[in-house]
Scaffold this active site. Structure first.
Site, PDB file in Angstrom:
ATOM      1  N   ASP A 315      17.594  58.750   2.587  1.00 57.57           N
ATOM      2  CA  ASP A 315      17.327  58.791   1.091  1.00 57.57           C
ATOM      3  C   ASP A 315      16.548  57.442   0.795  1.00 57.57           C
ATOM      4  OD1 ASP A 315      16.719  59.539  -1.433  1.00 57.57           O
ATOM      5  OD2 ASP A 315      19.109  59.827  -1.826  1.00 57.57           O
ATOM      6  N   ASP A 551      24.560  59.852   0.128  1.00 57.24           N
ATOM      7  CA  ASP A 551      25.463  59.254  -0.591  1.00 57.24           C
ATOM      8  C   ASP A 551      26.066  60.208  -1.780  1.00 57.24           C
ATOM      9  OD1 ASP A 551      23.392  59.120  -2.096  1.00 57.24           O
ATOM     10  OD2 ASP A 551      23.476  56.861  -2.502  1.00 57.24           O
ATOM     11  N   ASP A 555      23.444  65.689  -1.210  1.00 58.07           N
ATOM     12  CA  ASP A 555      23.238  65.687   0.297  1.00 58.07           C
ATOM     13  C   ASP A 555      24.162  66.435   1.245  1.00 58.07           C
ATOM     14  OD1 ASP A 555      21.323  63.712  -0.161  1.00 58.07           O
ATOM     15  OD2 ASP A 555      22.868  62.277  -0.505  1.00 58.07           O
TER      16      ASP A 555
END
Length: 798
Positions: A315, A551, A555
């Site tokens: 990410d 995180d 996700d």
């Protein structure tokens, strides 16, 4: 209790009711929904129960084989031949402990924390536990509420944080008729909503069930190879074992004791029972080492998987960049005093609450002030896209998105703003408002005072980390919910190869689009949680080993589907619980050390696995040889255990824990067989030769058995010497130690291991075959390596 299909069928037949928002459902209607399971029950984790885990580890094919062997040995009183049992018990216990630990971690996963909700029933407001809500209930939501079930707004408006959907903490305005997804948070506003999906049908329940579902059939290459080896051996041992027993007991008229021990010796020799234990211990030691580097391992198999990863999905926020914002530049119109405007911004920022990352960055940067206070402050709103303040001197200032603050003047500055955006900056406009500032959209003109450029700062060590992965042939894919152009610029700044190739994920519609995109692009912007998952699946469909970092709750699904999942501890608990590996200090720069640890484990186990496979190859060939020539198997189980202890067991555990950062090359099983085959064949040639000669010279079977033990040990030490190269001080000490240990057991524990004295005639034959072991092993190794090289070259050409 009804199963899920029965519950679905019952809910499907519940008559839907469009209740008056002021009245809500009646008590009778609520009870009918409870009876039909149409209430907001909490779904249980979909992990296996502890009893199921225990059963799956205890009742395995090979545990059954070893249990039968143990019973047969007990029947004939061969207690000293049961030394293999502690290894089997240890293997089983380690498997149970690992799976139970993973289960407990996933069971703690909680994506919904809404203990009570305000519901309207029979015209009255009631506060009840969220689990007592039913389908079609009218619920009142206000600031701070978490949506407990999927709903649709009947009256009112809300500002909702849907980070579950976008991965970004943006506020989204919800009006009458708009849908609310369970798990979202209400930031502001008040509304009445009707529950559309409850229990296991709600979005958050489906997410929980998918996140806790066990991944069946997905194993690391090393474990797959070991399982394949075990499967092949498992097919072979039954007919060979039966044939050995029948031939020894019936045709050779041997005793039941000798027939059973001979059969057991052959079967034990063909099963690499210690290799599983070695793998588990090596990975457990790696887990401890990584814990010292602030890396928590939930699933030990991920250590190997990460070492084999060739695509890493990351990410932007939290991985490439720091979570917080940083002011990089301030641009004022020509002719304006930069210092004066910065002090005005300082007064403005001081008046605002420190309630978001942007304002924190402004307060940190603009510390010089005029000391002018604020009469009225307007916090940032996602509806108006600005924050504002009426200062004590009567002037009003606004800070926000250029298109919302400048409005009609936006086109005048669009090119300048695009230039800043193309550099990866988030651009804000600070302006003086020429009207009376009130909550709501701006209507009067503004005077532009400055452009403020912000961005998430690149993490320290990010460039070095991505450079490490590039050098090790690991492709990076950046998957983010942000603007793809912005993400691309930041990824290029972080040194990610191919970051100039980006795509807006909202343009990907069909499965084929995802398959094509993962080959063409490096950066993916505006990605939803489900799209993250589809991108991971598309990469895996191209036969890649995928690691995913994340995180947030958004996700979770992608982390679950990746071959190896990595979470930042600073993120959500959901991501940390689902991930196989957690970076406790949220430092992405730890990744190279994790990969290095995985390489150490895989390379060392691959090297030492050859020692175990030598025994398997030799035992299988010798067993077939004995059956064909109608001979008794020349070794006893205790002698096989003695050889294994000093030529395989002890040295393999020492070598498996050594440093080794070499890249992983080739296939695990192929590499192991290339090393093991020459030694296994050498063992078979010299031992079968000795057996034939001893038979011709009528050598006592006990002498033959002891001589075979010595010969096999000699070959074992020779292959150990080869595998242990280069011979440093530690390796020399290990070699001397295991040889001394073996000699000590041969001389002083002979009864335990079935060792007897040997005749002069047998000793001379053994010496001759011992001498030829070195050239036989050398030439067989050269032959096997040449054949392997030939096939490798042809494979590379094709």
């Amino acid at each position: 209790m009804k199963n899920s299909e029965e519950i679905k069928e019952t809910v499907r037949h519940i008559e839907r009711i469009q209740a008056n928002p002021a009245q809500g459902l009646t008590a009778e209607q609520v009870q009918k929904r409870f009876d039909g399971n149409a209430y907001n029950y909490k779904v249980e984790s979909s992990t296996l129960s502890v009893s199921e885990i225990v059963r799956s580890n205890v009742f395995t094919y090979f545990n059954l084989v070893f249990a039968v062997i143990a019973v047969l040995l007990a029947i004939v009183g061969a207690w000293s031949d049961m030394m293999f049992l502690p290894i089997i018990v240890a293997n089983t216990c380690i498997g149970i402990v690992q799976e139970v630990h993973s289960k407990h971690v996933l069971d703690k996963l909680s994506l919904l924390n809404a203990p009570q909700s305000v519901v309207i029933r029979d015209g009255q407001k009631k506060k009840i536990p969220a689990e007592e809500l039913v389908l079609d209930d009218v619920v009142e939501f206000g600031a701070g509420s978490q949506i407990p079930a999927d709903a649709v707004i009947l009256e009112g408006e809300l500002q909702v944080n849907e980070s579950l959907i976008t991965g970004e903490a943006d506020e989204i305005e919800k009006k009458e008729g708009d849908s609310l997804l369970s798990g979202s948070f209400v930031v502001s506003g008040t509304a009445l909503a009707r529950l559309e999906k409850v229990g296991r049908d709600s979005y958050i329940s489906k997410l929980t069930l998918q996140a806790t579902k066990s991944k069946k059939g997905e194993q690391s290459e090393m474990i797959r190879s070991l399982n394949y080896l075990i499967m092949v051996m498992g097919i072979i041992i039954i007919p060979i074992g039966i044939a050995l027993f029948v031939q020894s007991c019936i045709y050779n008229e041997g005793t039941q004791h000798d027939s059973i021990t001979g059969m057991v010796a052959a079967i034990i020799g063909m099963i690499p029972e210690g290799l599983y234990l070695l793998s588990s211990v090596a990975m457990a030691v790696s887990s401890v080492r990584l814990a010292q580097k602030k890396v928590l391992i939930h699933d030990m198999k991920c250590i190997e998987t990460l070492a084999r990863v060739n695509v890493l999905c990351v990410d932007k926020t939290g991985t490439i960049t720091e979570p917080g914002m940083h002011v990089y530049d301030v641009e004022v119109p020509e002719g304006e005093d930069n210092e004066k405007i910065c002090r005005i911004i300082g007064d403005f920022a001081a008046a605002q609450a420190k309630d978001n990352a942007t304002m924190e960055a402004l307060k940190e940067r603009f510390t010089d002030r005029n000391g002018v206070g604020a009469k009225e402050v307007f916090s940032f709103s996602s509806a108006t896209k600005y924050s504002g303040a009426v200062m004590a001197d009567g002037k009003s200032y606004v800070l926000g998105a250029p298109e919302f603050v400048l409005r009609g003047q936006f086109e005048e500055y669009q090119e300048q703003i695009s230039r800043y955006s193309s550099k990866g900056y988030r651009v804000l406009v600070f302006a003086e408002y020429e009207g009376e500032l009130q909550r709501g959209a701006l209507t009067e003109p503004v005077k532009l005072l400055s452009f403020i450029m912000l961005a998430n700062p690149i993490r320290k060590g990010a460039r070095e980390t991505f450079s490490y992965f590039a050098e090790n042939e690991v492709d990076i894919k950046v998957i983010s919910g942000d603007n793809p152009l912005t993400v691309s610029v930041i990824a290029q700044e972080a040194g990610i190869a191919g970051a100039e190739r980006y795509v807006d994920a909202s343009t990907l519609k069909e499965k084929a689009d995802y398959y094509r995109a993962v080959e063409e692009y490096t950066v993916f912007g505006r990605v939803t949680p489900e799209q993250k998952r589809m991108l991971v699946q598309a990469i895996k469909a191209h036969k890649k080993t995928v690691a995913m970092t994340g995180d947030g709750v958004n996700d979770v699904l992608a982390l679950k589907d990746a071959d190896c999942s990595v979470a930042m501890a600073s993120g959500s608990d959901a991501a940390s619980n689902v991930a196989q590996l957690v970076l406790l200090d949220s430092d992405f720069a730890r990744m190279p050390s994790v990969v290095a640890e995985g390489r150490r484990v895989v390379n060392n186990i691959e090297r030492t696995a050859s020692l175990y496979i030598v025994k398997n190859i030799f035992s299988m060939l010798l067993a077939v040889f004995s059956v064909i020539l109608m001979l008794d198997y020349p070794l006893e189980p205790s002698q096989v255990s003695l050889i294994s202890m000093f030529t395989i067991g002890i040295p393999s555990f020492i070598l498996a824990l050594e440093p080794n950062k070499n890249p992983i090359r080739g296939k695990f099983l192929v590499n192991v067989l290339v090393r093991a085959l020459p030694a296994g064949l050498t063992d078979f040639i010299v031992v079968s030769g000795l057996v034939l000669f001893c038979r011709e010279f009528s050598i006592d079977p006990d002498c033959l058995s002891t001589s075979c033990t010595i010969l096999v040990a000699i070959v074992g030490f020779m292959i150990l010497y080869r595998i242990a190269k280069p011979m440093n001080t530690g390796h020399i000490i290990m070699m001397i130690g295991v040889i001394i240990g073996w000699v000590f057991c041969m001389l002083f524990m002979s009864n335990l291991f079935g060792i007897t004295g040997i005749s002069k005639q047998c000793a001379m034959l053994m010496l001759i075959f011992a001498i030829i072991t070195e050239p036989v092993l050398r030439y067989l190794s050269m032959f096997v390596e040449r054949i392997y090289g030939f096939f490798s070259r042809n494979s590379a050409k094709n």
